[in-house]
Scaffold this motif. Structure first.
Motif, short mmCIF file in Angstrom:
data_model
loop_
_atom_site.label_atom_id
_atom_site.label_comp_id
_atom_site.label_asym_id
_atom_site.label_seq_id
_atom_site.Cartn_x
_atom_site.Cartn_y
_atom_site.Cartn_z
N TYR A 460 48.44 32.41 57.17
CA TYR A 460 47.56 32.45 58.35
C TYR A 460 46.42 33.46 58.15
O TYR A 460 45.25 33.17 58.45
N THR A 461 46.76 34.66 57.64
CA THR A 461 45.72 35.68 57.44
C THR A 461 44.69 35.23 56.41
O THR A 461 43.51 35.58 56.50
N GLN A 462 45.15 34.46 55.41
CA GLN A 462 44.23 34.04 54.35
C GLN A 462 43.35 32.88 54.79
O GLN A 462 42.25 32.70 54.26
N LEU A 609 43.66 42.02 60.46
CA LEU A 609 44.23 41.31 61.61
C LEU A 609 45.33 42.11 62.29
O LEU A 609 45.91 41.65 63.27
N TYR A 610 45.61 43.31 61.79
CA TYR A 610 46.51 44.21 62.50
C TYR A 610 45.84 44.73 63.78
O TYR A 610 46.52 45.13 64.72
N GLU A 611 44.52 44.79 63.75
CA GLU A 611 43.77 45.38 64.85
C GLU A 611 43.06 44.30 65.66
O GLU A 611 42.55 43.32 65.10
N TYR A 658 32.76 43.76 39.21
CA TYR A 658 32.61 43.07 40.49
C TYR A 658 33.96 42.55 40.96
O TYR A 658 34.92 42.46 40.20
N THR A 659 34.03 42.22 42.22
CA THR A 659 35.21 41.55 42.78
C THR A 659 34.73 40.41 43.67
O THR A 659 33.58 40.42 44.15
N TYR A 660 35.61 39.46 43.90
CA TYR A 660 35.31 38.39 44.85
C TYR A 660 35.69 38.86 46.25
O TYR A 660 36.73 39.50 46.45
N LEU A 661 34.86 38.54 47.21
CA LEU A 661 35.06 39.01 48.58
C LEU A 661 36.38 38.52 49.16
O LEU A 661 37.07 39.26 49.87
N ASP A 662 36.77 37.28 48.84
CA ASP A 662 38.03 36.77 49.39
C ASP A 662 39.23 37.51 48.80
O ASP A 662 40.22 37.74 49.50
N LYS A 663 39.12 37.96 47.54
CA LYS A 663 40.22 38.73 46.94
C LYS A 663 40.28 40.13 47.55
O LYS A 663 41.36 40.69 47.74
N ASP A 664 39.11 40.71 47.84
CA ASP A 664 39.09 42.01 48.53
C ASP A 664 39.79 41.90 49.88
O ASP A 664 40.56 42.79 50.27
N TYR A 665 39.52 40.82 50.57
CA TYR A 665 40.15 40.60 51.88
C TYR A 665 41.67 40.45 51.74
O TYR A 665 42.44 41.04 52.50
N ASN A 666 42.08 39.68 50.76
CA ASN A 666 43.52 39.45 50.57
C ASN A 666 44.26 40.74 50.21
O ASN A 666 45.45 40.88 50.50
N ARG A 667 43.54 41.70 49.59
CA ARG A 667 44.18 42.97 49.25
C ARG A 667 44.56 43.78 50.49
O ARG A 667 45.38 44.70 50.40
N LEU A 668 43.97 43.46 51.63
CA LEU A 668 44.38 44.12 52.88
C LEU A 668 45.85 43.88 53.17
O LEU A 668 46.51 44.70 53.81
N TYR A 669 46.36 42.75 52.70
CA TYR A 669 47.72 42.35 53.03
C TYR A 669 48.60 42.32 51.78
O TYR A 669 49.56 41.57 51.69
N ILE A 670 48.26 43.19 50.80
CA ILE A 670 49.00 43.20 49.54
C ILE A 670 50.45 43.59 49.78
O ILE A 670 51.36 43.07 49.13
N ALA A 671 50.69 44.53 50.72
CA ALA A 671 52.07 44.95 51.01
C ALA A 671 52.87 43.77 51.54
O ALA A 671 54.02 43.54 51.14
#
Length: 801
Positions: A460-462, A609-611, A658-671
């Motif tokens: 869902y978050t992705q 999405l925690y906030e 460089y990094t891809y923006l979608d991968k940066d976003y997914n790292r928010l939920y790495i845990a």
């Protein structure tokens, strides 16, 4: 006696090889999981716990009241450390630290001669080394940062720039990053911070540099910039100090803002540095967990894995008790005491547990690299005294737990009844065995449902619509000479083939958006504090991200007033909080200057999405630290190579990272992603271990009823009917475990999801699917034995005895 018991033990192993295999397979698998979890948990618990004075070392935190609730942050007033040192007798030392997050993105370019490397820096003052136990290799901390242009560097950076640490002392380094670019002299080299430190840095700068650059902020109690750490004196009560520091802050704030607005000012409290990593989550100003949640979760999983394996051992041992009745009867008849028999069986189970430990250690050695890949750690199987003692205790506990019930059960047999053949299994023993099977599958059901819920939430978050596009967009930092000619660089890469659009902005869209409460508008209540997200963008950034405008316009070079810093774009939530109607064209005040609202952007998620989605402003700023480039589909690799060449030409040959923006976003939920993967494996292993026990019980039941099966087949009963007869009692147990486990899984899943402001709904099909999976696996396990028994030739069973 010992020789006799060992002889009997090995004879029983020979008679029941299948049962021994199942026991060792279950116990070794469970112990391997426990050892992996132990290594991970032990590593988590040791984060930031290596400082010499860890029991007296605290970080000062601040609770700030907002219109939406209380927000907890680690940034504090710049005067706080100095005030604590001067006015609080309980304080041995206090220090102000400007962490990497404040350092124009954290990274800069450190150069010496023709060597250039990226490095992370932070600012420290003269008391820093009184609190933290960083080890020095060259130089010493007594004359910390002798002047403003002196720095300390890490061993790793010294090796990169000067080949070895000793060569670095007295040498100069060129630093490129924002306003602190310049030439610095190395006065010390420190050992690299260990991996289990949350503070990771390579250069330490003099706090005076930052103080001079931001003196207005750092001398105002109403602003917050540095992190403040405090070392309390021996014997000081931290709870009492908490209250005292809160009172001190109120007094200082009172003099700054006046009594009228005091309720809108933040309150201070302290938290142990060793707990910041594990207990980092706060809700409405109250500590509400953090990574400690996962530490507890996996610790519980480890305990349940051991219990499931131990239950298998108990069940199978008591199930085959009839084969050892005569042995026990004879021993008791010749004078053996009950405690002797108890210890015999306990010793047997402990021996099997340690045999399983050997297999488990081999499994851990094989699986550890993959486990490290999943967890993002560098764990190793080092046989320290602590580790050896721990695994011995865990294994001993497992052996005692596994053998306790069978030993007590078997030792209670009365020798007269045993030798006469009149002993029958008590009903309580059968119910106990059934209860243990239900417990096993209840745990398995809970784990399976939990895996489904975590997986669906991560999915869902992705996939959630964030209010902007993140696909096919690369992100990289402005570095080196790009600080001087960013606009020219962005204009050049816009014209490269394969580049759809390029722009720059400050902060990021994956959690660090920046924020401010310095916004005023007509109708705002006196003293009301509302925190606004602060996104600073260049031309075309909003178009690059496909942000949708509800009213007005975006920033555009067609208009000549954007660079005058007189305009502002707000999101829907900001307009709602302000209560503005027809906002375009109206003015607000930001940091004392009027801004005209030129547009309203559709709400977009600028934090995790925690906030909950909050008010946000989008300001124009053409000198952002982050560059975004949207690539055309189909030629991404060639386009990135072109951008890399242009980047090297503008920066003087710096490597393009460089990094891809979608991968940066997914790292928010790495845990959460790691929890999802690990839970999937642990759930699979839990049900595997449970099914091993069920397999053994089914095999034993089929063996015990072989004559009954033979008679029924002789009388004409079909094999399918016999299969159902043998399977029915076990299926009932699994169904009962579903009845108990599914509601428990619902409660656990609901509690975990409550941590997300935006989350999935708990659909019934999650629980139906988990039930089907569990029941199907159990049926396959049982039916293999039932079918095999039902198809045996009845003559073979009836011919015996």
């Amino acid at each position: 006696m010992l020789r006799h018991n060992l002889l009997l033990f090995f004879r029983n192993i020979k008679k029941n090889k299948n049962i021994l295999f199942i026991n060792i397979a279950g116990l070794s698998t469970a112990l391997a999981c426990v050892l992996l979890i132990y290594l991970w948990v032990n590593d988590e618990l040791k984060v930031d716990s290596f400082h010499q004075n860890k029991n007296r070392l605290f970080q000062v935190m601040m609770n700030t009241p907002l219109a939406t609730g209380v927000e907890t942050e680690e940034y504090t007033p710049g005067l706080l450390a100095k005030t604590l040192n001067e006015e609080m007798p309980e304080v041995e030392a206090a220090t102000a630290v400007i962490p990497p997050q404040w350092f124009d993105g954290g990274q800069g370019i450190a150069s010496a001669e023709d060597r250039h490397f990226k490095a992370v820096g932070q600012f420290i003052d003269e008391d820093y080394f009184k609190l933290f136990s960083w080890k020095m290799i060259s130089g010493n901390t007594s004359g910390v940062l002798e002047d403003k242009q002196s720095i300390f560097i890490s061993e790793k950076l010294a090796n990169k720039l000067f080949s070895k640490p000793e060569n670095a002392i007295g040498k100069t380094i060129s630093w490129e990053r924002g306003r602190f670019s310049g030439i610095y002299t190395v006065s010390g080299v420190f050992k690299d911070p260990p991996e289990n430190s949350t503070h990771q840095f390579e250069i330490l700068f003099n706090y005076l540099l930052f103080y001079e650059a931001y003196e207005d902020n750092l001398t105002n109690w109403g602003n917050s910039n540095p992190s403040t750490f405090v070392l309390l004196k021996e014997g000081v009560d931290s709870k009492a100090f908490d209250q005292k520091i809160e009172d001190l802050a109120k007094e200082k704030y009172r003099k700054t803002v006046g009594e009228k607005y005091l309720e809108y000012i933040g309150t201070l409290f302290i938290q142990p540095v060793s707990e910041r990593y594990l207990y980092s989550k706060f809700e409405n100003g109250v500590q509400a967990g953090g990574r400690i949640t996962y530490v507890k979760l996996f610790s519980v999983i480890a305990i349940f894995m051991l219990l499931i394996a131990a239950i298998n051992f108990m069940n199978l041992s008591t199930a085959i008790a009839s084969k050892r009745m005569k042995e026990i009867g004879i021993k008791k008849a010749v004078g053996a005491r009950q405690r002797n028999i108890v210890w015999q069986f306990i010793n047997e189970s402990v021996f099997i547990a340690f045999l399983s430990l050997c297999v488990a250690l081999l499994m851990v050695a094989i699986l550890l690299p993959e486990f490290n890949e999943i967890t993002g750690k560098h764990l190793s199987l080092s046989f320290s005294a602590e580790f050896i003692l721990s695994i011995i205790l865990i294994t001993l506990f497992t052996g005692l737990l596994s053998g306790s019930y069978p030993a007590l059960y078997l030792s209670r047999f009365r020798p007269v009844k045993v030798l006469k053949g009149t002993l029958s299994s008590p009903r309580g023993e059968a119910w106990t065995r059934k209860g243990l099977v239900v417990f096993q599958f209840t745990v398995s059901v809970v784990l399976i449902v939990s895996v489904l819920i975590v997986y669906k939430q991560i999915e869902y978050t992705q996939n959630k619509n964030l209010g902007y596009s993140k696909e096919n967009i690369i992100s990289f930092k402005k570095e080196g000479k790009l600080n001087e000619n960013l606009v020219s660089f962005v204009n050049e890469i816009r014209d490269l083939p394969g580049v759809a659009i390029a722009s720059s902005f400050q902060h990021d869209l994956v959690g660090d958006s920046g924020s401010t409460s310095g916004v005023k508008w007509d109708g705002k209540k006196a003293g009301e504090r509302v925190e606004f997200g602060n996104i600073e963008v260049d031309y075309n950034l909003m178009e690059l991200l496909d942000m949708q405008m509800i009213a007005g316009r975006t920033y555009s070079e067609e208009f000549g007033t954007d660079k005058d810093d007189k305009n502002i774009i707000l999101n829907e939530e900001a307009i709602k909080v302000m209560g503005l109607e027809d906002p375009v064209g109206k003015t607000i005040t930001l940091w004392g200057k009027e801004r005209q609202i030129i547009g309203v952007v559709k709400n977009f998620h600028f934090r995790s999405l925690y906030e909950k989605l909050g008010p946000c402003m989008v300001r124009f700023s053409p000198e952002g630290q982050n560059i975004l480039v949207k690539l055309e589909t189909g030629s991404e690799e060639e386009t990135i190579n072109r951008i890399s060449e242009a980047y090297g030409a503008f920066t003087g040959g710096l490597p393009f990272e460089y990094t891809y923006l979608d991968k940066d976003y997914n790292r928010l939920y790495i845990a959460e992603q790691r929890v999802s993967v690990l839970s999937k494996y642990f759930a699979s292993l839990a049900i595997l271990i449970s099914c091993l026990g069920l397999f053994g019980l089914a095999a034993y039941t089929a063996e015990r009823k072989r004559k009954e099966i033979g008679i029924r087949k002789t009388l004409g009963q079909a094999s399918s009917q016999l299969t159902v007869l043998l399977s029915a009692s076990f299926v009932k147990l699994v169904v009962l475990s579903l009845v108990i486990g599914l509601p428990l899984a619902y409660l656990i899943g609901k509690n975990w999801l409550s941590g997300f402001a935006y989350r999935i709904e708990l659909h019934p099909w999650y629980f139906v699917l988990a039930g089907i999976i569990t029941l199907s696996i159990a049926l396959i396990t049982i039916s293999t034995q039932a079918i095999r028994a039902a198809h045996k030739n009845p003559v073979d069973a009836l011919r015996e005895e």
